[in-house]
Motif scaffolding. Structure first.
Motif, PDB file in Angstrom:
ATOM      1  N   MET A 136      52.904  26.602  10.044  1.00  0.00           N
ATOM      2  CA  MET A 136      51.898  27.642  10.249  1.00  0.00           C
ATOM      3  C   MET A 136      50.529  27.196   9.742  1.00  0.00           C
ATOM      4  O   MET A 136      49.508  27.423  10.399  1.00  0.00           O
ATOM      5  CB  MET A 136      52.327  28.916   9.511  1.00  0.00           C
ATOM      6  N   LYS A 137      50.516  26.545   8.582  1.00  0.00           N
ATOM      7  CA  LYS A 137      49.239  26.203   7.942  1.00  0.00           C
ATOM      8  C   LYS A 137      48.505  25.082   8.660  1.00  0.00           C
ATOM      9  O   LYS A 137      47.270  25.113   8.769  1.00  0.00           O
ATOM     10  CB  LYS A 137      49.493  25.819   6.481  1.00  0.00           C
ATOM     11  N   TYR A 138      49.222  24.084   9.146  1.00  0.00           N
ATOM     12  CA  TYR A 138      48.560  22.890   9.692  1.00  0.00           C
ATOM     13  C   TYR A 138      48.671  22.715  11.201  1.00  0.00           C
ATOM     14  O   TYR A 138      47.975  21.873  11.776  1.00  0.00           O
ATOM     15  CB  TYR A 138      49.115  21.641   8.989  1.00  0.00           C
ATOM     16  N   VAL A 139      49.521  23.502  11.857  1.00  0.00           N
ATOM     17  CA  VAL A 139      49.696  23.328  13.305  1.00  0.00           C
ATOM     18  C   VAL A 139      49.378  24.605  14.073  1.00  0.00           C
ATOM     19  O   VAL A 139      48.624  24.575  15.059  1.00  0.00           O
ATOM     20  CB  VAL A 139      51.140  22.869  13.626  1.00  0.00           C
ATOM     21  N   PRO A 184      44.626  25.763  11.884  1.00  0.00           N
ATOM     22  CA  PRO A 184      43.527  25.205  12.673  1.00  0.00           C
ATOM     23  C   PRO A 184      42.690  26.271  13.376  1.00  0.00           C
ATOM     24  O   PRO A 184      41.466  26.129  13.507  1.00  0.00           O
ATOM     25  CB  PRO A 184      44.251  24.319  13.698  1.00  0.00           C
ATOM     26  N   VAL A 185      43.328  27.345  13.816  1.00  0.00           N
ATOM     27  CA  VAL A 185      42.595  28.436  14.475  1.00  0.00           C
ATOM     28  C   VAL A 185      41.666  29.128  13.485  1.00  0.00           C
ATOM     29  O   VAL A 185      40.495  29.406  13.783  1.00  0.00           O
ATOM     30  CB  VAL A 185      43.589  29.453  15.081  1.00  0.00           C
ATOM     31  N   LEU A 186      42.169  29.400  12.284  1.00  0.00           N
ATOM     32  CA  LEU A 186      41.343  30.055  11.265  1.00  0.00           C
ATOM     33  C   LEU A 186      40.152  29.188  10.879  1.00  0.00           C
ATOM     34  O   LEU A 186      39.030  29.689  10.721  1.00  0.00           O
ATOM     35  CB  LEU A 186      42.187  30.366  10.029  1.00  0.00           C
ATOM     36  N   ARG A 187      40.399  27.887  10.720  1.00  0.00           N
ATOM     37  CA  ARG A 187      39.306  26.979  10.339  1.00  0.00           C
ATOM     38  C   ARG A 187      38.241  26.901  11.426  1.00  0.00           C
ATOM     39  O   ARG A 187      37.042  26.792  11.139  1.00  0.00           O
ATOM     40  CB  ARG A 187      39.869  25.581  10.066  1.00  0.00           C
ATOM     41  N   LEU A 188      38.666  26.950  12.686  1.00  0.00           N
ATOM     42  CA  LEU A 188      37.732  26.837  13.804  1.00  0.00           C
ATOM     43  C   LEU A 188      36.892  28.106  13.976  1.00  0.00           C
ATOM     44  O   LEU A 188      35.671  28.034  14.148  1.00  0.00           O
ATOM     45  CB  LEU A 188      38.512  26.548  15.096  1.00  0.00           C
TER      46      LEU A 188
END
Length: 254
Positions: free
Chosen positions: A6-9, A13-17
């Motif tokens: 969940m955190k890296y795939v 990534p969606v939250l960071r973007l």
């Protein structure tokens, strides 16, 4: 495995973007060993963004209702909350509350990072409310340091009652670890536990710049509901600016 997926795939990534974030003081999070990340709580989104850049897994207690809903939707919700590092607690009181504390203490003793909100519930108005002493009990009985964490902006991303998250730049500030080993053996002393909790809330007030209110957030919600219903609140609030530390209860005991 599910957490890291969940955190890296999937989610990370969606939250960071979509929600760029400034992170300050990440070096204050211990690289190993049990510790408590004690945060302010202004939105449901806090639990998603606060651990996003922490290299270690952060485990949060969450209300049991997130895990017990029936049907396909309930199973998906349970899978999701487990995937973001949350574990269920029964908030009905009594032995259930003690069981939740025992689980949190066990996790920190075993070397995990525990995420917790000392206010006990979301702030109803963006201010910082009086902390509950469970965080002090966990720190004393586990021996873990407490890292204060202030999340800024999530109340605009995810306002109370909102269905969709809104674009907004965020900031997370990790403060210096607080070591309460000087109180070793004093778990259960309500004056010591209140002093520790107030010290944590003082650090959160300084980090976040929030206005401090010396009542519990749950009580503030009750008073707001009563006022909305035309009932005059019987208990006044005692507030302090985030920069007027003298109004906060004394935290420098010992």
């Amino acid at each position: 495995m599910l957490y890291w997926l969940m955190k890296y795939v999937l989610l990370g990534p969606v939250l960071r973007l979509l929600w760029p974030m400034k992170v300050v003081g990440l070096e204050n999070v211990p690289d190993s060993g049990g510790a408590i990340l004690a945060g302010n709580h202004i939105a449901v989104a806090d639990s998603f963004f606060m651990p996003l850049y922490v290299k270690r897994k952060v485990t949060f207690p969450a209300k049991q209702e997130y895990f017990t809903e029936k049907g396909i939707k309930g199973r998906l919700k349970k899978w999701f909350f487990l995937g973001v590092g949350q574990f269920p607690i029964d908030r009905s009181g009594g032995s259930a509350a003690q069981a939740a504390l025992d689980t949190a203490i066990r996790l920190v003793r075993a070397g995990h990072l525990l995420g917790i909100y000392p206010e006990g519930t979301r702030s109803p108005d963006g201010r910082l409310y009086k902390g509950k002493t469970g965080v002090a009990r966990i720190a004393l009985e586990s021996g873990g340091v407490v890292v204060p964490v202030a999340v800024l902006g999530t109340d605009k991303v995810n306002p109370i009652g909102s269905k969709m998250w809104r674009p907004r730049r965020l900031e997370v500030r990790f403060g210096k670890p607080l070591d309460f080993s000087r109180y070793e053996g004093l778990s259960g002393d309500r004056f010591v536990e209140r002093s520790i909790t107030d010290e944590i809330m003082y650090a959160l007030m300084e980090l976040s710049g929030q206005e401090y209110v010396d009542i519990y957030a749950a009580r503030a919600k009750e008073l707001a509901d009563a006022e909305a219903g035309g009932i005059r609140p019987a208990v006044p609030t005692q507030a302090a600016s985030g920069r007027e530390a003298g109004r906060l209860p004394e935290t420098k005991a010992g």
